[in-house]
Design an enzyme around this catalytic site. Structure first.
Site, PDB file in Angstrom:
ATOM      1  N   ASN A 168      -2.001  -6.273 -13.100  1.00 42.14           N
ATOM      2  CA  ASN A 168      -1.906  -5.143 -12.168  1.00 42.14           C
ATOM      3  C   ASN A 168      -0.547  -4.457 -12.355  1.00 42.14           C
ATOM      4  O   ASN A 168       0.498  -5.103 -12.209  1.00 42.14           O
ATOM      5  CB  ASN A 168      -2.077  -5.675 -10.742  1.00 42.14           C
ATOM      6  CG  ASN A 168      -2.036  -4.576  -9.716  1.00 42.14           C
ATOM      7  OD1 ASN A 168      -1.176  -3.710  -9.774  1.00 42.14           O
ATOM      8  ND2 ASN A 168      -2.946  -4.615  -8.767  1.00 42.14           N
TER       9      ASN A 168
ATOM     10  N   HIS B 155       3.139  -2.102  -9.406  1.00 43.82           N
ATOM     11  CA  HIS B 155       4.539  -2.161  -8.978  1.00 43.82           C
ATOM     12  C   HIS B 155       5.509  -1.608 -10.018  1.00 43.82           C
ATOM     13  O   HIS B 155       6.690  -1.416  -9.706  1.00 43.82           O
ATOM     14  CB  HIS B 155       4.885  -3.566  -8.500  1.00 43.82           C
ATOM     15  CG  HIS B 155       4.076  -3.888  -7.269  1.00 43.82           C
ATOM     16  ND1 HIS B 155       4.108  -3.088  -6.152  1.00 43.82           N
ATOM     17  CD2 HIS B 155       3.153  -4.840  -7.014  1.00 43.82           C
ATOM     18  CE1 HIS B 155       3.260  -3.563  -5.248  1.00 43.82           C
ATOM     19  NE2 HIS B 155       2.667  -4.623  -5.755  1.00 43.82           N
TER      20      HIS B 155
ATOM     21  N   ARG C   6      12.600   6.370  -7.204  1.00 43.96           N
ATOM     22  CA  ARG C   6      13.585   7.353  -7.633  1.00 43.96           C
ATOM     23  C   ARG C   6      12.984   8.722  -7.926  1.00 43.96           C
ATOM     24  O   ARG C   6      13.699   9.630  -8.302  1.00 43.96           O
ATOM     25  CB  ARG C   6      14.241   6.861  -8.933  1.00 43.96           C
ATOM     26  CG  ARG C   6      15.442   5.992  -8.742  1.00 43.96           C
ATOM     27  CD  ARG C   6      16.578   6.834  -8.169  1.00 43.96           C
ATOM     28  NE  ARG C   6      17.693   6.014  -7.771  1.00 43.96           N
ATOM     29  CZ  ARG C   6      18.789   5.840  -8.521  1.00 43.96           C
ATOM     30  NH1 ARG C   6      18.887   6.386  -9.694  1.00 43.96           N
ATOM     31  NH2 ARG C   6      19.766   5.116  -8.073  1.00 43.96           N
TER      32      ARG C   6
ATOM     33  N   HIS D  38      -4.334   0.278  -8.598  1.00 49.28           N
ATOM     34  CA  HIS D  38      -4.886   0.600  -7.273  1.00 49.28           C
ATOM     35  C   HIS D  38      -4.399   1.986  -6.860  1.00 49.28           C
ATOM     36  O   HIS D  38      -3.213   2.181  -6.618  1.00 49.28           O
ATOM     37  CB  HIS D  38      -4.406  -0.470  -6.278  1.00 49.28           C
ATOM     38  CG  HIS D  38      -4.948  -0.324  -4.889  1.00 49.28           C
ATOM     39  ND1 HIS D  38      -4.621  -1.197  -3.884  1.00 49.28           N
ATOM     40  CD2 HIS D  38      -5.786   0.582  -4.330  1.00 49.28           C
ATOM     41  CE1 HIS D  38      -5.241  -0.838  -2.757  1.00 49.28           C
ATOM     42  NE2 HIS D  38      -5.946   0.254  -3.013  1.00 49.28           N
TER      43      HIS D  38
ATOM     44  N   ARG E  52      -4.114   4.191  -4.092  1.00 45.52           N
ATOM     45  CA  ARG E  52      -4.231   4.150  -2.622  1.00 45.52           C
ATOM     46  C   ARG E  52      -4.342   5.554  -2.072  1.00 45.52           C
ATOM     47  O   ARG E  52      -3.893   6.517  -2.688  1.00 45.52           O
ATOM     48  CB  ARG E  52      -3.010   3.440  -2.019  1.00 45.52           C
ATOM     49  CG  ARG E  52      -2.898   1.970  -2.394  1.00 45.52           C
ATOM     50  CD  ARG E  52      -1.720   1.331  -1.690  1.00 45.52           C
ATOM     51  NE  ARG E  52      -1.987   1.160  -0.287  1.00 45.52           N
ATOM     52  CZ  ARG E  52      -2.347  -0.005   0.278  1.00 45.52           C
ATOM     53  NH1 ARG E  52      -2.437  -1.091  -0.455  1.00 45.52           N
ATOM     54  NH2 ARG E  52      -2.590  -0.066   1.555  1.00 45.52           N
TER      55      ARG E  52
ATOM     56  N   ARG F  36       1.014   5.689  -2.831  1.00 44.85           N
ATOM     57  CA  ARG F  36       2.389   5.164  -2.732  1.00 44.85           C
ATOM     58  C   ARG F  36       2.888   4.588  -4.054  1.00 44.85           C
ATOM     59  O   ARG F  36       4.075   4.507  -4.282  1.00 44.85           O
ATOM     60  CB  ARG F  36       2.498   4.122  -1.628  1.00 44.85           C
ATOM     61  CG  ARG F  36       1.806   2.815  -1.950  1.00 44.85           C
ATOM     62  CD  ARG F  36       2.095   1.771  -0.905  1.00 44.85           C
ATOM     63  NE  ARG F  36       1.432   2.061   0.350  1.00 44.85           N
ATOM     64  CZ  ARG F  36       1.103   1.113   1.241  1.00 44.85           C
ATOM     65  NH1 ARG F  36       1.409  -0.138   0.992  1.00 44.85           N
ATOM     66  NH2 ARG F  36       0.478   1.406   2.337  1.00 44.85           N
ATOM     67  N   HIS F  37       1.976   4.134  -4.912  1.00 46.66           N
ATOM     68  CA  HIS F  37       2.451   3.692  -6.237  1.00 46.66           C
ATOM     69  C   HIS F  37       1.680   4.440  -7.342  1.00 46.66           C
ATOM     70  O   HIS F  37       2.209   5.398  -7.902  1.00 46.66           O
ATOM     71  CB  HIS F  37       2.453   2.162  -6.401  1.00 46.66           C
ATOM     72  CG  HIS F  37       1.351   1.395  -5.741  1.00 46.66           C
ATOM     73  ND1 HIS F  37       0.019   1.642  -5.994  1.00 46.66           N
ATOM     74  CD2 HIS F  37       1.391   0.357  -4.865  1.00 46.66           C
ATOM     75  CE1 HIS F  37      -0.700   0.782  -5.292  1.00 46.66           C
ATOM     76  NE2 HIS F  37       0.087   0.001  -4.580  1.00 46.66           N
TER      77      HIS F  37
ATOM     78  N   GLU G 197      -8.858  -0.251  -8.758  1.00 45.24           N
ATOM     79  CA  GLU G 197      -8.944  -0.783  -7.387  1.00 45.24           C
ATOM     80  C   GLU G 197      -8.940   0.385  -6.423  1.00 45.24           C
ATOM     81  O   GLU G 197      -8.103   1.303  -6.562  1.00 45.24           O
ATOM     82  CB  GLU G 197      -7.690  -1.630  -7.143  1.00 45.24           C
ATOM     83  CG  GLU G 197      -7.971  -3.044  -6.766  1.00 45.24           C
ATOM     84  CD  GLU G 197      -6.707  -3.701  -6.294  1.00 45.24           C
ATOM     85  OE1 GLU G 197      -6.334  -3.524  -5.140  1.00 45.24           O
ATOM     86  OE2 GLU G 197      -6.079  -4.375  -7.120  1.00 45.24           O
TER      87      GLU G 197
ATOM     88  N   THR H  59      -2.787  -5.354   0.114  1.00 46.46           N
ATOM     89  CA  THR H  59      -4.133  -5.516   0.648  1.00 46.46           C
ATOM     90  C   THR H  59      -4.202  -6.773   1.514  1.00 46.46           C
ATOM     91  O   THR H  59      -4.003  -7.881   1.028  1.00 46.46           O
ATOM     92  CB  THR H  59      -5.144  -5.648  -0.520  1.00 46.46           C
ATOM     93  OG1 THR H  59      -4.827  -4.645  -1.478  1.00 46.46           O
ATOM     94  CG2 THR H  59      -6.561  -5.473  -0.035  1.00 46.46           C
TER      95      THR H  59
ATOM     96  N   GLU I 240     -14.403 -10.623  -6.223  1.00 54.68           N
ATOM     97  CA  GLU I 240     -13.064 -11.158  -6.462  1.00 54.68           C
ATOM     98  C   GLU I 240     -12.659 -11.886  -5.182  1.00 54.68           C
ATOM     99  O   GLU I 240     -12.600 -11.283  -4.105  1.00 54.68           O
ATOM    100  CB  GLU I 240     -12.070 -10.032  -6.784  1.00 54.68           C
ATOM    101  CG  GLU I 240     -10.664 -10.580  -7.031  1.00 54.68           C
ATOM    102  CD  GLU I 240      -9.694  -9.552  -7.611  1.00 54.68           C
ATOM    103  OE1 GLU I 240     -10.132  -8.671  -8.383  1.00 54.68           O
ATOM    104  OE2 GLU I 240      -8.502  -9.642  -7.292  1.00 54.68           O
TER     105      GLU I 240
ATOM    106  N   HIS J 192      -4.586 -12.271  -5.865  1.00 50.77           N
ATOM    107  CA  HIS J 192      -3.660 -11.925  -4.785  1.00 50.77           C
ATOM    108  C   HIS J 192      -2.670 -13.055  -4.545  1.00 50.77           C
ATOM    109  O   HIS J 192      -3.057 -14.156  -4.170  1.00 50.77           O
ATOM    110  CB  HIS J 192      -4.343 -11.559  -3.466  1.00 50.77           C
ATOM    111  CG  HIS J 192      -3.502 -10.604  -2.661  1.00 50.77           C
ATOM    112  ND1 HIS J 192      -2.424 -11.013  -1.923  1.00 50.77           N
ATOM    113  CD2 HIS J 192      -3.552  -9.260  -2.542  1.00 50.77           C
ATOM    114  CE1 HIS J 192      -1.857  -9.951  -1.371  1.00 50.77           C
ATOM    115  NE2 HIS J 192      -2.511  -8.873  -1.728  1.00 50.77           N
ATOM    116  N   GLY J 193      -1.416 -12.739  -4.821  1.00 51.24           N
ATOM    117  CA  GLY J 193      -0.330 -13.673  -4.535  1.00 51.24           C
ATOM    118  C   GLY J 193      -0.184 -14.796  -5.554  1.00 51.24           C
ATOM    119  O   GLY J 193       0.597 -15.716  -5.329  1.00 51.24           O
TER     120      GLY J 193
HETATM  121  N1  PXP Z   1      -6.562  -8.249  -6.622  1.00 49.74           N
HETATM  122  C1  PXP Z   1      -6.653  -7.339  -5.640  1.00 49.74           C
HETATM  123  C2  PXP Z   1      -8.007  -6.891  -5.222  1.00 49.74           C
HETATM  124  C3  PXP Z   1      -5.501  -6.783  -5.040  1.00 49.74           C
HETATM  125  O1  PXP Z   1      -5.606  -5.887  -4.043  1.00 49.74           O
HETATM  126  C4  PXP Z   1      -4.237  -7.171  -5.522  1.00 49.74           C
HETATM  127  C5  PXP Z   1      -3.002  -6.548  -4.940  1.00 49.74           C
HETATM  128  O2  PXP Z   1      -2.922  -5.227  -5.328  1.00 49.74           O
HETATM  129  C6  PXP Z   1      -4.198  -8.110  -6.557  1.00 49.74           C
HETATM  130  C7  PXP Z   1      -5.367  -8.649  -7.074  1.00 49.74           C
HETATM  131  C8  PXP Z   1      -2.893  -8.551  -7.142  1.00 49.74           C
HETATM  132  O3  PXP Z   1      -2.138  -9.190  -6.179  1.00 49.74           O
HETATM  133  P1  PXP Z   1      -0.627  -9.547  -6.490  1.00 49.74           P
HETATM  134  O4  PXP Z   1       0.075  -8.251  -6.739  1.00 49.74           O
HETATM  135  O5  PXP Z   1      -0.180 -10.251  -5.273  1.00 49.74           O
HETATM  136  O6  PXP Z   1      -0.632 -10.432  -7.722  1.00 49.74           O
END
Ligand code: PXP
Length: 249
Positions: A11, A14, A22, A47, A49, A53-54, A74, A105, A155, A197-198
């Protein structure tokens, strides 16, 4: 029987977060996506949004044009995003819940209360030739709703488990068990099962041991590691952790 290979979706949201801090064009999430693929990513996730925002609209079209691996788009199941995805036709779309005030999320998609709405969005996306996945809590009821909605992929949200592991909380094993049972049930129901996620090296290694899960989507931890060791090294270490976990499946 050997467990199927576990795919890594990276992903790149970020990278765009840092760029947008900036203004301007750098760092470029498309450069990050190309580097991630070179380092072994099997796909790229972004993603878009509602508040942009990103990732921004032009990032999606630039990613589509530049990358050689599948793009997992996403998105919230809003009319705007469904129309955008249907016009852009990424390889896959992952439907997620979205709240303006959240930092990331939170929780899985409400596939029970929002069943008909999610089903309608899924049908439009499938009609456009896009593989739809639903980002859901690891629960049997959510999996059954995903089948009734007609999504081929789910997922599983690993956020609660990862948070419990990080905090050394006693619920960590209970949360992992929910994921283990949900992955098994997904396979029984004929759903392709992803997770994310995480995740970090440790949690990715552990979850790789669940043979029904065939893709992990990872962003924030990898980008944080990349600040210290570089993106290719972070991806190589993640790949090694996943392979080590899979070997034990
Ligand atoms: N999968 C989904 C559906 C998500 O919304 C996210 C966060 O954007 C991720 C995976 C990745 O999560 P993380 O950035 O915490 O690794």
């Amino acid at each position: 029987m050997a467990a199927p290979r576990l795919r890594l979706g990276v992903n790149v949201d970020h990278i765009a977060t840092v760029r947008n801090a900036r203004g301007g064009a750098l760092p470029d999430p498309v450069r990050g996506a190309l580097l991630a693929i070179e380092a072994g990513a099997d796909g790229i996730t972004a993603h878009l949004r509602e508040d942009r925002r990103h990732i921004r609209d032009e990032d999606i079209s630039r990613l589509m044009a530049a990358i050689s691996k599948p793009l997992n788009f996403e998105m919230a199941a809003t009319d705007e995003m469904v129309a955008l995805a249907a016009a852009t036709k990424p390889h896959a779309a992952c439907l997620v819940p979205e709240k303006r005030s959240e930092r990331t999320t939170e929780g899985g998609l409400d596939v029970i209360g929002g069943h008909d709405h999610v089903r309608a969005a899924t049908q439009i996306l499938k009609g456009a030739g896009i593989r739809v996945s639903l980002f859901i809590e690891p629960s049997i009821a959510a999996l059954e709703a995903a089948v009734s909605i007609g999504a081929p992929v789910v997922e599983l949200h690993t956020g609660s488990w990862c948070e419990a592991v990080t905090q050394g909380a006693s619920e960590a094993e209970h949360e992992f068990e929910r994921i283990r049972l949900a992955a098994r049930k997904a396979a029984e129901l004929g759903l392709e099962c992803h997770a994310g996620h995480g995740l970090d090296y440790e949690t990715a290694r552990r979850i790789a041991g669940l043979s029904q899960i065939i893709e992990l989507n990872i962003g924030h931890f990898l980008m944080g590691e990349a600040l210290f060791v570089g993106l290719p090294a972070a991806i190589a270490a993640m790949r090694a952790a996943m392979d080590a976990g899979r070997a034990e499946a």
